[in-house]
Write a protein that holds these residues in place. Structure first.
Motif, PDB file in Angstrom:
ATOM      1  N   SER A   1      -1.975   4.263   0.319  1.00 38.39           N
ATOM      2  CA  SER A   1      -1.549   5.363  -0.555  1.00 38.39           C
ATOM      3  C   SER A   1      -0.224   5.972  -0.137  1.00 38.39           C
ATOM      4  CB  SER A   1      -2.631   6.447  -0.618  1.00 38.39           C
ATOM      5  OG  SER A   1      -2.735   7.133   0.607  1.00 38.39           O
ATOM      6  N   LYS A   2       0.332   5.533   1.009  1.00 38.54           N
ATOM      7  CA  LYS A   2       1.690   5.962   1.365  1.00 38.54           C
ATOM      8  C   LYS A   2       2.699   5.417   0.370  1.00 38.54           C
ATOM      9  CE  LYS A   2       1.073   6.467   6.389  1.00 38.54           C
ATOM     10  NZ  LYS A   2       1.514   5.973   7.713  1.00 38.54           N
ATOM     11  N   ASN A   3       2.322   4.299  -0.263  1.00 41.07           N
ATOM     12  CA  ASN A   3       3.148   3.743  -1.342  1.00 41.07           C
ATOM     13  C   ASN A   3       2.954   4.592  -2.588  1.00 41.07           C
ATOM     14  OD1 ASN A   3       3.287   1.950  -3.885  1.00 41.07           O
ATOM     15  ND2 ASN A   3       4.395   0.745  -2.362  1.00 41.07           N
ATOM     16  N   VAL A   4       4.053   5.082  -3.165  1.00 44.70           N
ATOM     17  CA  VAL A   4       3.982   6.011  -4.302  1.00 44.70           C
ATOM     18  C   VAL A   4       3.235   5.395  -5.478  1.00 44.70           C
ATOM     19  CG1 VAL A   4       5.327   7.313  -5.997  1.00 44.70           C
ATOM     20  CG2 VAL A   4       6.106   7.181  -3.615  1.00 44.70           C
ATOM     21  N   LEU A   5       3.508   4.116  -5.764  1.00 45.43           N
ATOM     22  CA  LEU A   5       2.861   3.454  -6.893  1.00 45.43           C
ATOM     23  C   LEU A   5       1.352   3.363  -6.674  1.00 45.43           C
ATOM     24  CD1 LEU A   5       3.316   2.004  -9.590  1.00 45.43           C
ATOM     25  CD2 LEU A   5       3.560  -0.135  -8.312  1.00 45.43           C
ATOM     26  N   TYR A   6       0.957   2.986  -5.441  1.00 45.74           N
ATOM     27  CA  TYR A   6      -0.469   2.867  -5.160  1.00 45.74           C
ATOM     28  C   TYR A   6      -1.132   4.245  -5.173  1.00 45.74           C
ATOM     29  CZ  TYR A   6      -4.880   1.520  -3.072  1.00 45.74           C
ATOM     30  OH  TYR A   6      -6.218   1.308  -2.849  1.00 45.74           O
ATOM     31  N   LYS A   7      -0.429   5.268  -4.708  1.00 44.62           N
ATOM     32  CA  LYS A   7      -1.005   6.624  -4.705  1.00 44.62           C
ATOM     33  C   LYS A   7      -1.291   7.072  -6.137  1.00 44.62           C
ATOM     34  CE  LYS A   7      -0.468  11.129  -2.538  1.00 44.62           C
ATOM     35  NZ  LYS A   7       0.311  11.943  -1.581  1.00 44.62           N
ATOM     36  N   TRP A   8      -0.358   6.734  -7.051  1.00 42.84           N
ATOM     37  CA  TRP A   8      -0.580   7.053  -8.466  1.00 42.84           C
ATOM     38  C   TRP A   8      -1.803   6.311  -8.982  1.00 42.84           C
ATOM     39  CZ3 TRP A   8      -0.474   3.315 -12.322  1.00 42.84           C
ATOM     40  CH2 TRP A   8      -0.623   3.804 -13.629  1.00 42.84           C
TER      41      TRP A   8
ATOM     42  N   MET B   1      -3.747  -3.967  -8.504  1.00 42.41           N
ATOM     43  CA  MET B   1      -3.229  -3.064  -7.481  1.00 42.41           C
ATOM     44  C   MET B   1      -3.894  -3.250  -6.121  1.00 42.41           C
ATOM     45  SD  MET B   1      -0.765  -0.973  -7.229  1.00 42.41           S
ATOM     46  CE  MET B   1      -0.426  -0.568  -8.943  1.00 42.41           C
ATOM     47  N   GLU B   2      -5.219  -3.420  -6.102  1.00 39.67           N
ATOM     48  CA  GLU B   2      -5.916  -3.592  -4.823  1.00 39.67           C
ATOM     49  C   GLU B   2      -5.441  -4.871  -4.125  1.00 39.67           C
ATOM     50  OE1 GLU B   2      -7.867  -1.824  -3.003  1.00 39.67           O
ATOM     51  OE2 GLU B   2      -8.119  -0.127  -4.360  1.00 39.67           O
ATOM     52  N   SER B   3      -5.338  -5.947  -4.895  1.00 41.76           N
ATOM     53  CA  SER B   3      -4.896  -7.214  -4.301  1.00 41.76           C
ATOM     54  C   SER B   3      -3.449  -7.124  -3.827  1.00 41.76           C
ATOM     55  CB  SER B   3      -5.038  -8.344  -5.326  1.00 41.76           C
ATOM     56  OG  SER B   3      -6.386  -8.474  -5.738  1.00 41.76           O
ATOM     57  N   LEU B   4      -2.597  -6.459  -4.620  1.00 38.96           N
ATOM     58  CA  LEU B   4      -1.199  -6.265  -4.224  1.00 38.96           C
ATOM     59  C   LEU B   4      -1.109  -5.476  -2.926  1.00 38.96           C
ATOM     60  CD1 LEU B   4       1.875  -6.200  -4.613  1.00 38.96           C
ATOM     61  CD2 LEU B   4       1.567  -4.268  -6.191  1.00 38.96           C
ATOM     62  N   SER B   5      -1.902  -4.404  -2.834  1.00 37.98           N
ATOM     63  CA  SER B   5      -1.858  -3.575  -1.630  1.00 37.98           C
ATOM     64  C   SER B   5      -2.381  -4.348  -0.414  1.00 37.98           C
ATOM     65  CB  SER B   5      -2.671  -2.292  -1.833  1.00 37.98           C
ATOM     66  OG  SER B   5      -4.028  -2.593  -2.077  1.00 37.98           O
ATOM     67  N   ASN B   6      -3.346  -5.233  -0.620  1.00 35.70           N
ATOM     68  CA  ASN B   6      -3.833  -6.063   0.485  1.00 35.70           C
ATOM     69  C   ASN B   6      -2.751  -7.020   0.972  1.00 35.70           C
ATOM     70  OD1 ASN B   6      -6.374  -4.894   0.436  1.00 35.70           O
ATOM     71  ND2 ASN B   6      -7.220  -6.403  -0.972  1.00 35.70           N
ATOM     72  N   THR B   7      -1.960  -7.543   0.023  1.00 38.54           N
ATOM     73  CA  THR B   7      -0.838  -8.412   0.397  1.00 38.54           C
ATOM     74  C   THR B   7       0.170  -7.645   1.249  1.00 38.54           C
ATOM     75  OG1 THR B   7      -1.102  -9.628  -1.679  1.00 38.54           O
ATOM     76  CG2 THR B   7       0.955  -9.955  -0.490  1.00 38.54           C
ATOM     77  N   ILE B   8       0.446  -6.397   0.841  1.00 38.45           N
ATOM     78  CA  ILE B   8       1.388  -5.558   1.598  1.00 38.45           C
ATOM     79  C   ILE B   8       0.850  -5.280   2.999  1.00 38.45           C
ATOM     80  CG2 ILE B   8       2.443  -3.266   1.702  1.00 38.45           C
ATOM     81  CD1 ILE B   8       2.489  -3.332  -1.399  1.00 38.45           C
ATOM     82  N   LEU B   9      -0.466  -4.970   3.092  1.00 33.62           N
ATOM     83  CA  LEU B   9      -1.055  -4.661   4.399  1.00 33.62           C
ATOM     84  C   LEU B   9      -1.066  -5.874   5.328  1.00 33.62           C
ATOM     85  CD1 LEU B   9      -4.127  -2.266   4.045  1.00 33.62           C
ATOM     86  CD2 LEU B   9      -1.878  -1.801   4.985  1.00 33.62           C
ATOM     87  N   LEU B  10      -1.132  -7.068   4.746  1.00 32.01           N
ATOM     88  CA  LEU B  10      -1.097  -8.274   5.580  1.00 32.01           C
ATOM     89  C   LEU B  10       0.211  -8.371   6.357  1.00 32.01           C
ATOM     90  CD1 LEU B  10      -2.664 -10.974   3.219  1.00 32.01           C
ATOM     91  CD2 LEU B  10      -3.585 -10.222   5.418  1.00 32.01           C
TER      92      LEU B  10
END
Length: 408
Positions: free
Chosen positions: A218-225, A285-294
């Motif tokens: 959620s530090k990512n603005v798009l994901y927080k939205w 969004m969940e899958s995208l955020s998991n890619t970022i966290l990887l």
């Protein structure tokens, strides 16, 4: 005189060593088949290692001997809840309350079940009943904080949170729960603090690990939205969710027609993009955020295996889609555009399939995504009409968004 096996079994149970406790408690039961305490702890031990069949068998034996024990129906209610039999769980906890109306935990559990059914006001009533019996009951306080948050009564929720931490400063679940409440209220910094506290107290707590991962995302603005949108949608009934989705589509179609009739056609494309981002964002969004966290040196350790698979699938499909589009412009071969387009369409079913709770849901989503890729990559072996193959792939994506979740 109590059995040594029983005493050792209970000791191991209280230490959380449930599998070892089962060995000693089974010996204690064998020593005396009418030993209620040993049987009860044995049922609890099987429950804690997720062997619900054996736990239920022991409870049924105990109920045949002592049919008016509220705690037995309470344990059966918890098993039904774990098996996603929500109505059965409510009926069983109602029986517990009927037999023993002075146990705050029963009321708190019923509140949690009603919260899952999105009956927030009714759930709050039962949680408050539980707190009348025991004002410091941790389960009731934790559920009350979550309910008040969902009812947008944030000031009361914050007061309840303070109450929880005052009485349970070293309780890992209390810190994790406060973290989730803070996250839902949009306070990422506070959420991170409490998830960190929970994991320091219990490094293996999945509830806190999931919360920490979500807070970092959620530090990512798009994901927080997206997260705030997801929290808002989770408060709505299934009926209202469908009304909103259908209403959004109708508004989008009307908007396109109005813009075309007003000679503002240059705004149609941006409107379509906004609509697709809004509607499809929830799928990816969940899958995208998991890619970022990887790619995060710390965040990747918070992901479960399925979340990692989801992230790898999303990253791989995105990369393949981009390569396909680049090759199309470089070589002017429409086949590469078809393959790139297919990879982008497969972003909806394939990465998200790993995140589904049920095994059947995961297998169906995985099979659907692979089938979509097969159609896009192998379809030209059966026809020369590249637009037809692309249309089938697009149709499969649309069908997935409208039908698959409704069926599952």
């Amino acid at each position: 005189m109590e059995s040594k096996n029983h005493l050792r079994g209970v000791q191991l149970f209280e230490l959380g060593r449930f599998q070892e406790a089962i060995t000693y408690l089974s010996e204690a039961v064998a020593e005396s088949v009418y030993n209620y305490p040993s049987k009860y702890y044995l049922a609890l031990s099987y429950f804690n290692v997720s062997d619900y069949t054996k736990s239920s068998q022991i409870i049924d034996e105990l109920l045949s001997e002592t049919p008016n024990e509220g705690n037995l129906f309470f344990l059966k209610a918890q098993i039904a809840s774990r098996l996603d039999k929500l109505q059965d769980a409510i009926a069983l906890v109602n029986k517990s309350i009927e037999l023993d109306p002075y146990q705050a935990d029963y009321f708190g559990f019923k509140g949690a079940l009603l919260m899952d059914k999105k009956k927030f006001e009714e759930a709050l009533y039962f949680v408050n009943e539980g707190l009348q019996l025991d004002p410091k009951n941790a389960a009731c306080l934790n559920i009350r904080a979550r309910l008040l948050t969902k009812l947008n009564r944030k000031e009361e929720a914050n007061q309840t949170v303070e109450h929880i931490l005052f009485d349970n400063a070293e309780d890992d679940y209390a810190h994790a729960n406060v973290g989730w409440v803070s996250l839902e209220n949009g306070d990422t910094k506070k959420a991170l603090h409490h998830f960190k506290q929970a994991l320091q107290l219990n490094p293996n707590m999945q509830y806190a690990r999931e919360g920490m991962a979500t807070a970092i995302k959620s530090k990512n603005v798009l994901y927080k939205w997206y997260l705030q949108y997801a929290f808002w949608m989770s408060k709505q009934s299934s009926r209202n969710q469908w009304i909103f989705i259908i209403g959004l589509y109708v508004a989008y179609r009307l908007g396109v027609k109005v813009l075309e009739a007003s000679d503002l056609t240059f705004l149609v494309i941006p409107l379509i993009i906004v609509y697709l981002v809004f509607v499809l964002g929830g799928w990816i969004m969940e899958s995208l955020s998991n890619t970022i966290l990887l790619g995060d040196s710390y965040g990747k350790y918070l992901l479960t295996d399925n979340e990692k698979y989801s992230g790898y699938a999303f990253g791989g499909l995105t990369l393949a889609g981009i390569v396909g589009v680049i090759l199309f412009f470089a070589l002017h071969n429409p086949l590469y555009m078809l393959w790139g387009f297919t990879c982008f369409c497969a972003l909806l079913p394939l990465p998200g399939s790993f995140l589904r709770n049920s095994k059947n849901g995961r297998m169906i989503g995985l099979f659907y995504g692979i089938t979509m890729l097969c159609v896009g990559f192998l379809g030209m072996l059966f026809t020369t009409d590249i637009m037809l193959v692309g249309g089938i792939v697009l149709g499969m994506m649309v069908i997935y968004t409208w039908v698959f979740n409704f069926i599952s």
